[in-house]
Design an enzyme around this catalytic site. Structure first.
Site, PDB file in Angstrom:
ATOM      1  N   TYR A  69       0.950  -1.032  -0.207  1.00 32.54           N
ATOM      2  CA  TYR A  69      -0.116  -0.064   0.000  1.00 32.54           C
ATOM      3  C   TYR A  69       0.826   1.029  -0.003  1.00 32.54           C
ATOM      4  O   TYR A  69       2.358   1.130  -0.723  1.00 32.54           O
ATOM      5  CB  TYR A  69      -1.133   0.441   1.179  1.00 32.54           C
ATOM      6  N   LYS A 124     -20.897 -19.864  -8.897  1.00 33.76           N
ATOM      7  CA  LYS A 124     -20.913 -19.563  -9.805  1.00 33.76           C
ATOM      8  C   LYS A 124     -19.335 -18.973 -10.133  1.00 33.76           C
ATOM      9  O   LYS A 124     -18.254 -19.789 -10.317  1.00 33.76           O
ATOM     10  CB  LYS A 124     -21.513 -18.899 -10.841  1.00 33.76           C
ATOM     11  N   GLU A 166     -24.362 -13.625 -17.057  1.00 32.41           N
ATOM     12  CA  GLU A 166     -25.345 -14.977 -16.126  1.00 32.41           C
ATOM     13  C   GLU A 166     -26.321 -14.511 -15.816  1.00 32.41           C
ATOM     14  O   GLU A 166     -27.104 -13.419 -15.315  1.00 32.41           O
ATOM     15  CB  GLU A 166     -24.286 -15.081 -15.110  1.00 32.41           C
ATOM     16  N   ASP A 167     -27.100 -15.459 -16.651  1.00 35.23           N
ATOM     17  CA  ASP A 167     -28.985 -15.618 -16.386  1.00 35.23           C
ATOM     18  C   ASP A 167     -29.384 -14.232 -16.116  1.00 35.23           C
ATOM     19  O   ASP A 167     -29.937 -13.283 -16.176  1.00 35.23           O
ATOM     20  CB  ASP A 167     -28.899 -15.585 -14.701  1.00 35.23           C
ATOM     21  N   GLY A 226     -34.278 -19.643 -28.181  1.00 34.33           N
ATOM     22  CA  GLY A 226     -33.870 -19.063 -26.429  1.00 34.33           C
ATOM     23  C   GLY A 226     -32.693 -19.031 -27.113  1.00 34.33           C
ATOM     24  O   GLY A 226     -31.901 -19.378 -27.510  1.00 34.33           O
ATOM     25  N   ALA A 227     -31.722 -18.170 -25.838  1.00 32.56           N
ATOM     26  CA  ALA A 227     -30.345 -18.117 -25.292  1.00 32.56           C
ATOM     27  C   ALA A 227     -29.885 -18.799 -26.304  1.00 32.56           C
ATOM     28  O   ALA A 227     -28.704 -18.741 -27.169  1.00 32.56           O
ATOM     29  CB  ALA A 227     -30.005 -17.381 -24.320  1.00 32.56           C
ATOM     30  N   ASN A 359     -22.286 -27.072 -19.348  1.00 35.16           N
ATOM     31  CA  ASN A 359     -22.079 -25.812 -19.808  1.00 35.16           C
ATOM     32  C   ASN A 359     -20.881 -25.427 -18.597  1.00 35.16           C
ATOM     33  O   ASN A 359     -19.488 -25.013 -19.161  1.00 35.16           O
ATOM     34  CB  ASN A 359     -22.422 -24.576 -19.968  1.00 35.16           C
TER      35      ASN A 359
END
Lengths: 479, 176
Positions: A69, A124, A166-167, A226-227, A359
């Protein structure tokens, strides 16, 4: 293959038992899911979150902070100020990604908002660390519009080497991904589009090999628009699939260029509109039954209802049909029913059946690869490189109708996929740090192994408390 | 109607080769034009609840088209496909010449409908339709060409802006 298929049987029983077998499988699965849910709530309360930040430098005393720091750190900042790319060398940026969501389509839960999405994003992040050695920051954000969402992610990007979306609900996820990929100098990935599509493509490539077909000759039906399926369609076309033999089917039937709602799609869902124009229904119009007759491959990512695809649909397909029923938690057709109806190869999204299209086989390695290459973006060529490598690995381990893809236990595949991704980034000229394939592999392997060692070391040192037994951790007051 | 509208769209070097044949519409085209007009009105419906399509809109479309086909102040062009789509009407334009009693130029050609089936879009056809329609309107005395479309239709907005159009009047609405 209506002529040659035997009378439908399920696990050796006559077809009339099918509905009961179907019901009991569904009921057992629901009971198991509920029990896991209660235990997860109890454990989440016990551990109060799944990840934390841990120092990666020695701290012998407070005096070391003169280096970590102020005042020492000022020189590090100046170095980055004069050469922003050095943020990848001098900070943790090279290995840190954000998992960003607006909570608008979380798992099967729908639009539950950013706060309720946090436990999923933490999970995740844990997967990213455990499987990929990636430091992932769960970051659910409240954004009223897609524009506000994009602006927020753009604003936080300087801290990250990549962004994992995500989602996020379809179709806004397409515009958000495209816009962020356009604006940011780092890889932006939407797992529900790219991760699912890449593992699907890997499975398809191996299924085609097993049934001696070429992607250039097959007729494919995608059920659900869909996606995941819209990207799967795009990737199939990139692999040379004839657009006029590719039918995308949604609730309203085959998506063709003159369907009644096509102008509405142009305004509301230009990505679906684009596929409608490219495929023009794949030479078919009308309903799903009409589209699937004679098809070689059926890729369903639609409704979690095991009667979505009927045995007669499978029977109407070309000989040795390939059926992927990827809806979760319940596939569009139970694998035994599909097999009994003549399917040569069946895949689902579930780990309790053979051939799980998952996935999680893709995203940890893809990020490991793009982060090690310090890639500037993540084009479809990278997605396809990951899919091909995944397919190749299953091939090398012995391809069969029940071993189409590596399972999650075959962890050896992960650094291989990462290396293939790194190599593709170099080939495409988007790697800030070009290395050889062997170097990417060694690095991925080391960082992935380190995560396991870290988790085990924390457990040994009792810094992570051992997992309490179900008896020691009552569930009934939770929820 | 100017005779040049009868020619297929494959002209000199500055004219992109477009896969259509443009000609003035005829009464026999009405059954093919009505579904296209309805598609356009249903698209407009997407943009505003005050553009909700009437239950009898199809019958209206039939009547309006038939009346305007014999109206010297109207320009209705039919775009036919070529090749496999030969003789199929794949798009149309409807435009009306209106008087402007207080402004000059005193005659305005208003494009009220322009529609192409999706597979014929983004291939230079729209631009060609616009050019030919403008020429036809000019031949009928119009000194300015305008286009009417829903305020929220950004695709149309961009299409016209790219071709030198700008908003000159706004139509604001509220229910009563």
């Amino acid at each position: 293959m209506a002529e040659s298929s035997p009378a439908p049987v399920v696990e050796g029983r006559p077809a009339r038992r099918t509905p009961r077998a179907r019901r009991s499988a569904a009921a057992a699965s629901e009971g198991k899911t509920a029990a896991l849910g209660r235990r997860a709530v109890a454990l989440s309360r016990f551990y109060s979150g799944k990840i934390e930040t841990v120092p990666k430098v020695p701290v012998r005393s407070l005096r070391d902070f003169a280096l970590w720091y102020t005042p020492g750190v000022a020189e590090v900042s100046r170095a980055i100020q004069s050469d922003p790319e050095r943020s990848f060398d001098l900070t943790g940026r090279w290995n840190t990604i954000a998992i960003v969501t607006d909570g608008s389509r979380v798992l099967g839960l729908g639009d539950i908002g950013p706060r309720a999405a946090l436990p999923v994003m933490e999970g995740k992040a844990l997967l990213f660390k455990w499987l990929g050695g990636v430091d992932a920051v769960p970051l659910p954000i409240h954004a009223a519009t897609p524009e506000a969402f994009v602006a927020t992610v753009e604003a936080i990007a300087p801290a990250f080497g990549g962004i994992n979306l995500e989602d996020i609900a379809s179709p806004k996820c397409f515009g958000i991904l495209e816009e962020l990929q356009r604006r940011l100098p780092i890889p932006v990935w939407h797992d529900d589009q790219l991760g699912t599509a890449a593992s699907t493509i890997a499975g398809v490539l191996n299924a085609l090999e097993l049934t001696h077909r070429s992607v250039r000759e097959i007729r494919t039906v995608l059920l659900g628009a869909g996606a995941a399926n819209l990207v799967t369609a795009r990737l199939l076309l990139a692999l040379g699939h004839d657009p006029h033999r590719l039918s995308v089917v949604d609730q309203r039937g085959v998506l063709d260029a003159e369907r009644d709602d096509v102008d509405e799609l142009m305004v509301r869902n230009p990505w679906k509109y684009r596929i409608a124009l490219q495929t023009d229904g794949g030479g078919r119009t009308g309903d799903f039954a009409h589209a699937v007759a004679g098809a070689d491959v059926l890729l369903a990512a639609s409704t979690p209802d095991p009667t979505t695809i009927r045995p007669e649909h499978v029977r109407s397909m070309a000989p040795s049909p390939i059926v992927f029923a990827l809806a979760n938690p319940v596939p569009e057709i139970w694998p035994a029913v599909a097999t009994a109806a003549g399917a040569a190869i069946v895949a689902t999204g579930r780990s309790d059946f053979p051939n799980q299209v998952n996935n999680s086989l893709i995203f940890p390695s893809v990020f490991r690869g793009v982060l090690d290459a310090r890639a500037r973006s993540i084009p479809d060529e990278i997605v396809l490189a990951a899919a091909r490598e995944l397919a190749l690995h299953a091939h090398d381990q012995g391809l069969s109708t029940t071993h189409l893809l590596p399972t999650m236990e075959e962890v050896a595949v992960f650094p291989h996929v990462a290396a293939a991704v790194g190599e593709a980034a170099v080939r495409l000229g988007i790697a800030r740090r070009p290395l050889s394939r062997e170097e990417y592999y060694a690095r991925a392997r080391q960082l992935m192994d380190r995560s396991g060692r870290l988790v085990r070391a924390l457990a040994r040192a009792r810094l992570t408390p051992p997992m309490p037994s179900a008896k020691a951790l009552p569930e009934r007051n939770e929820g | 109607m100017n005779a040049s509208n009868e020619t297929a769209a494959s002209g000199p070097a500055d004219t992109p080769t477009v896969p259509i044949h443009l000609r003035p519409a005829r009464p026999a085209d009405v059954p093919a034009l009505v579904p296209l007009l309805m598609r356009l009105k249903r698209l407009n419906e997407e943009f505003d609840p005050l553009l909700k399509v009437r239950d009898d809109a199809e019958r209206q479309a039939d009547e309006v088209l038939r009346a305007q086909l014999s109206d010297p102040k109207a320009v209705i062009l039919a775009a036919e496909g070529v090749g496999a789509d030969k003789d199929k009407v794949v798009g149309f334009v409807r435009a009306l010449v209106r008087e402007r009693p207080f402004y000059t130029p005193e005659w305005e050609g208003v494009i009220v409908d322009i529609y192409l089936l999706p597979l014929y879009r983004r291939r230079g056809v729209g631009e060609y339709l616009l050019r030919e329609t403008s020429a036809a309107l000019k031949a009928k005395g119009a000194g300015v060409v305008t286009a009417e479309f829903p305020a929220q239709n950004e695709i149309a907005s961009r299409f016209y802006a790219k071709r030198g159009f700008r908003p000159i009047q706004l139509l604001h609405a509220r229910s009563l």
